[in-house]
Motif scaffolding. Structure first.
Motif: not given
Length: 62
Positions: A4-5, A7, A32, A34
């Motif tokens: 889900s994320l 970086k 998502m 980042l």
């Protein structure tokens, strides 16, 4: 890795993005992403939803 994320540069080294382009993110399919401001500027990514080919993801530029 949590799908889900994602970086950048912590989870994915920016060298891969510069070499292979944003298509590599399409294979990982995070919801998502980042990303640091300087890397986003180099790749032409804006804050918010961005389309990569036929796939969309939300980018958060910090």
């Amino acid at each position: 890795m949590d799908q889900s994320l994602l970086k950048i540069p912590e989870d994915l080294y920016p060298k891969y993005l510069y070499k292979y382009g944003l298509e590599i993110l399409k294979d990982l399919k995070p919801k998502m992403i980042l990303i640091r401001k300087d890397i986003a500027k180099d790749l032409g990514i804006k804050n918010g939803r961005n389309k990569i080919g036929n796939w969309k993801s939300k980018f958060i530029v910090v």
